[in-house]
Design a protein around this motif. Structure first.
Motif, mmCIF file in Angstrom:
data_model
loop_
_atom_site.group_PDB
_atom_site.id
_atom_site.type_symbol
_atom_site.label_atom_id
_atom_site.label_comp_id
_atom_site.label_asym_id
_atom_site.label_seq_id
_atom_site.Cartn_x
_atom_site.Cartn_y
_atom_site.Cartn_z
ATOM 1 N N VAL A 347 0.895 -1.352 0.019
ATOM 2 C CA VAL A 347 0.155 0.029 0.114
ATOM 3 C C VAL A 347 0.985 1.254 -0.163
ATOM 4 N N LEU A 348 1.870 1.325 0.924
ATOM 5 C CA LEU A 348 3.039 2.596 0.821
ATOM 6 C C LEU A 348 3.640 2.622 -0.442
ATOM 7 N N VAL A 349 3.889 1.488 -1.023
ATOM 8 C CA VAL A 349 4.711 1.680 -2.354
ATOM 9 C C VAL A 349 3.616 2.212 -3.315
ATOM 10 N N GLY A 350 2.509 1.705 -3.328
ATOM 11 C CA GLY A 350 1.499 2.371 -4.542
ATOM 12 C C GLY A 350 1.456 3.958 -3.826
ATOM 13 N N GLU A 351 1.277 4.081 -2.762
ATOM 14 C CA GLU A 351 1.162 5.567 -2.591
ATOM 15 C C GLU A 351 2.309 6.288 -2.850
ATOM 16 N N ALA A 352 3.457 5.877 -2.762
ATOM 17 C CA ALA A 352 4.759 6.592 -3.233
ATOM 18 C C ALA A 352 4.668 6.536 -5.122
ATOM 19 N N LEU A 353 4.025 5.815 -5.559
ATOM 20 C CA LEU A 353 4.170 5.778 -6.956
ATOM 21 C C LEU A 353 2.910 6.840 -7.537
ATOM 22 N N ILE A 354 1.866 6.756 -6.838
ATOM 23 C CA ILE A 354 0.812 7.556 -7.121
ATOM 24 C C ILE A 354 1.229 9.159 -6.845
ATOM 25 N N ASN A 355 2.001 9.255 -5.794
ATOM 26 C CA ASN A 355 2.649 10.751 -5.527
ATOM 27 C C ASN A 355 3.554 11.161 -6.629
ATOM 28 N N LEU A 356 4.374 10.340 -7.136
ATOM 29 C CA LEU A 356 5.431 10.710 -8.347
ATOM 30 C C LEU A 356 4.596 10.990 -9.440
ATOM 31 N N LEU A 357 3.711 10.189 -9.826
ATOM 32 C CA LEU A 357 2.817 10.358 -10.926
ATOM 33 C C LEU A 357 1.934 11.825 -11.037
ATOM 34 N N GLU A 358 1.220 12.194 -9.953
ATOM 35 C CA GLU A 358 0.555 13.082 -9.553
ATOM 36 C C GLU A 358 1.370 14.211 -9.578
ATOM 37 N N ASN A 359 2.506 14.441 -9.152
ATOM 38 C CA ASN A 359 3.706 15.447 -9.165
ATOM 39 C C ASN A 359 3.903 15.545 -10.412
ATOM 40 N N ALA A 360 4.309 14.602 -11.336
ATOM 41 C CA ALA A 360 4.547 14.813 -12.824
ATOM 42 C C ALA A 360 3.227 15.662 -13.457
ATOM 43 N N LEU A 361 2.000 15.150 -13.375
ATOM 44 C CA LEU A 361 0.877 15.724 -13.901
ATOM 45 C C LEU A 361 0.722 17.128 -13.325
ATOM 46 N N LYS A 362 0.968 17.705 -12.307
ATOM 47 C CA LYS A 362 0.548 18.918 -11.842
ATOM 48 C C LYS A 362 1.984 19.814 -12.257
ATOM 49 N N HIS A 363 3.109 19.254 -12.098
ATOM 50 C CA HIS A 363 4.164 20.350 -12.319
ATOM 51 C C HIS A 363 4.994 20.079 -13.671
ATOM 52 N N GLY A 364 4.408 19.033 -14.559
ATOM 53 C CA GLY A 364 4.992 18.855 -15.756
ATOM 54 C C GLY A 364 5.008 20.145 -16.652
ATOM 55 N N GLY A 365 4.145 20.971 -16.524
ATOM 56 C CA GLY A 365 3.919 22.267 -17.396
ATOM 57 C C GLY A 365 3.194 21.768 -18.693
ATOM 58 N N ALA A 366 2.844 22.995 -19.270
ATOM 59 C CA ALA A 366 1.859 22.891 -20.555
ATOM 60 C C ALA A 366 2.503 21.885 -21.573
ATOM 61 N N GLY A 367 3.909 21.899 -21.718
ATOM 62 C CA GLY A 367 4.551 21.366 -22.895
ATOM 63 C C GLY A 367 4.812 19.817 -22.574
ATOM 64 N N MET A 368 4.386 19.346 -21.545
ATOM 65 C CA MET A 368 4.529 17.947 -21.319
ATOM 66 C C MET A 368 3.480 17.246 -22.094
ATOM 67 N N THR A 369 4.310 15.956 -22.817
ATOM 68 C CA THR A 369 3.361 15.106 -23.408
ATOM 69 C C THR A 369 3.015 13.674 -23.124
ATOM 70 N N THR A 370 4.324 13.222 -22.337
ATOM 71 C CA THR A 370 4.300 11.615 -21.876
ATOM 72 C C THR A 370 4.494 11.722 -20.816
ATOM 73 N N ILE A 371 4.038 10.597 -20.238
ATOM 74 C CA ILE A 371 4.575 9.979 -18.945
ATOM 75 C C ILE A 371 4.652 8.457 -18.956
ATOM 76 N N ASN A 372 5.970 7.990 -18.865
ATOM 77 C CA ASN A 372 6.249 6.706 -18.928
ATOM 78 C C ASN A 372 6.770 5.873 -17.459
ATOM 79 N N VAL A 373 6.231 4.704 -17.219
ATOM 80 C CA VAL A 373 6.476 4.286 -16.226
ATOM 81 C C VAL A 373 7.060 2.702 -16.603
ATOM 82 N N ARG A 374 8.292 2.215 -15.941
ATOM 83 C CA ARG A 374 8.650 0.857 -16.191
ATOM 84 C C ARG A 374 9.353 0.370 -14.796
ATOM 85 N N THR A 375 9.380 -0.971 -14.809
ATOM 86 C CA THR A 375 9.900 -1.775 -13.922
ATOM 87 C C THR A 375 11.104 -2.470 -14.377
#
Length: 453
Positions: A347-375
């Motif tokens: 649950v905590l690991v999922g919470e950390a990943l959600i925060n990274l994704l939302e951080n990218a979504l909110k602070h990536g700027g208007a020019g951001m076009t892609t978000i990639n996740v890989r393991t």
């Protein structure tokens, strides 16, 4: 269960060995007293025999001198008996029948032996000398003896007096130890009283002088007090920051809720309702993140068990995909082909990943076009990589980005996302790295691989 007092513990540690040494010393003293008394009384028998032999030679056996009588009289070690025969075995003086030896008698030295005489055990000494009595010259035999029971009683008295003296010394030493330990522990009692007088708000270091043996305890206690004070100050700062952060969303929700009943236009009312729902979502998200931070700080009993990292990341990406696509972003997830086992809290690991994704979504700027996740994985651990092509984070601003309630630029975030990510990685003995990239931001979450026992 109450522990034994230090005073009693020291008393019990010191006193039993002392008692054991005293017992051994008493036994040794008793044996030494017997040996010493035997030697002294044997010398007394020899002195008496020589004195009697001298008096017999001088007086012809008629009388003993007063000094010789005093010597053979009862003087602490019991009465001394005697028998003298002159040349040719002629009876001269003394008791009629002396104790007889069971072995040949030496003619050169005084001869000592034990014998029974009238039902009692006797210590006997026989001395043979060449003497002239009246007109006769030849071997004169002087036999003196003494009760063994008298000797042993005298030796026992000496030993008992020595044992009594040792017992008295041990008792005195026990009292000295008992009260001496109390005096020696007085600095600890003073330290306890000083700590008891402190107020709950006084977490400053203890500066009272203490003995060297307990200085380590005081140093450890001072270090603990310092950690408690730092934790308390950090908690107070967190509460203050959280109250400040919650004030704005709460005020916005209240203002929109109060204004909504007065809006008559359908379109404007729908817009206000959407703003109200959005403000409520932000407030709920902020509250959730604050609770997550507190839980990471104080909940040390979170379940840590092996889980498949790919499965957790896939579930988070599925839930986040709709939000990313609604923002017209290319969102991809590339799974590792191997099973990535991690020991931790999914649950905590999922919470950390959600925060990274939302951080990218909110602070990536208007020019951001892609978000990639890989393991992926390496020889030592497994990784989650989150990459975007937004504005990016300067390396010199990384510490600021992970600070609580801090933002590199004004935006819609709460300033808690990356702080939560950092806490989760610390809890899992991992780390979060900012990977250098030409454009955007790339975060890598590294976890140690779970090794089966």
């Amino acid at each position: 269960m109450r522990a034994m007092s230090l005073r009693l513990r020291l008393f019990l540690v010191i006193l039993p060995p002392l008692f054991l040494v005293s017992i051994l010393l008493g036994l040794w003293r008793f044996a030494a007293a017997q040996e010493t008394s035997e030697e002294l009384f044997d010398r007394r028998l020899l002195a008496g025999a020589l004195a009697i032999s001298r008096d017999v030679a001088i007086s012809g056996g008629d009388a003993l001198s007063p000094s010789t009588r005093r010597l053979i009289s009862d003087a602490g070690g019991g009465e001394v008996f005697y028998h003298i025969t002159g040349p040719g075995g002629v009876y001269v003086t003394g008791y009629a029948y002396p104790p007889r030896p069971d072995m040949p008698v030496s003619r050169e030295l005084p001869f000592y032996y034990f014998a029974n005489y009238r039902g009692e055990e006797m210590r006997v000494m026989r001395l043979i000398e060449n003497r002239s009595i009246d007109t006769l010259t030849g071997d004169s035999v002087v036999t003196v003896w003494q009760r063994v029971s008298d000797r042993r009683a005298f030796a026992r008295g000496l030993a008992l007096r020595a044992v009594g003296l040792i017992a008295g010394l041990v008792a005195a030493l026990a009292l000295i130890i008992w009260f001496g330990v109390q005096i020696g522990l007085r600095p600890l009692n003073d330290l306890e009283a000083a700590i008891r007088r402190r107020s709950p708000d006084d977490l400053g270091p203890i500066r009272r002088a203490v003995p060297h043996e307990v200085s380590g305890i005081v140093s450890t206690l001072n270090r603990l007090l310092g950690q408690v004070q730092d934790s308390f100050e950090e908690h107070q700062a967190f509460i203050s920051d959280a109250a400040h952060q919650l004030r704005n969303p709460a005020a916005a929700i209240l203002a929109l809720a109060e204004a909504l009943p007065h809006v008559q236009d359908r379109a404007e009312r729908a817009h206000c309702e959407e703003q109200l729902a959005d403000a409520a979502r932000k407030s709920a998200r902020l509250s959730e993140q604050l609770l997550s931070l507190e839980r990471l700080r104080y909940d040390a009993n979170m379940g840590m068990e092996p889980f498949d990292l790919d499965k957790v990341v896939e579930d988070v990406c599925r839930a986040f995909a709709a939000k990313a696509l609604s923002c017209d972003l290319d969102f991809t997830f590339v799974s590792s082909k191997a099973r990535l086992s991690v020991l931790g809290n999914s649950v905590l690991v999922g919470e950390a990943l959600i925060n990274l994704l939302e951080n990218a979504l909110k602070h990536g700027g208007a020019g951001m076009t892609t978000i990639n996740v890989r393991t992926s994985s390496d020889t030592e651990g497994v990784m989650i990589t989150v990459e975007d092509d937004g504005v990016g984070i300067p390396p010199d601003k990384l510490s600021t980005a992970f600070r609580r309630f801090s933002q590199l630029q004004h935006g819609e975030g709460t300033g808690l996302g990356l702080a939560i990510v950092g806490k989760v990685m610390v809890r899992h003995a991992g780390r979060v790295d900012l990977v250098p990239s030409k454009k955007g931001t790339t975060f890598c979450l590294w976890f140690p691989r779970d090794t089966p026992a």
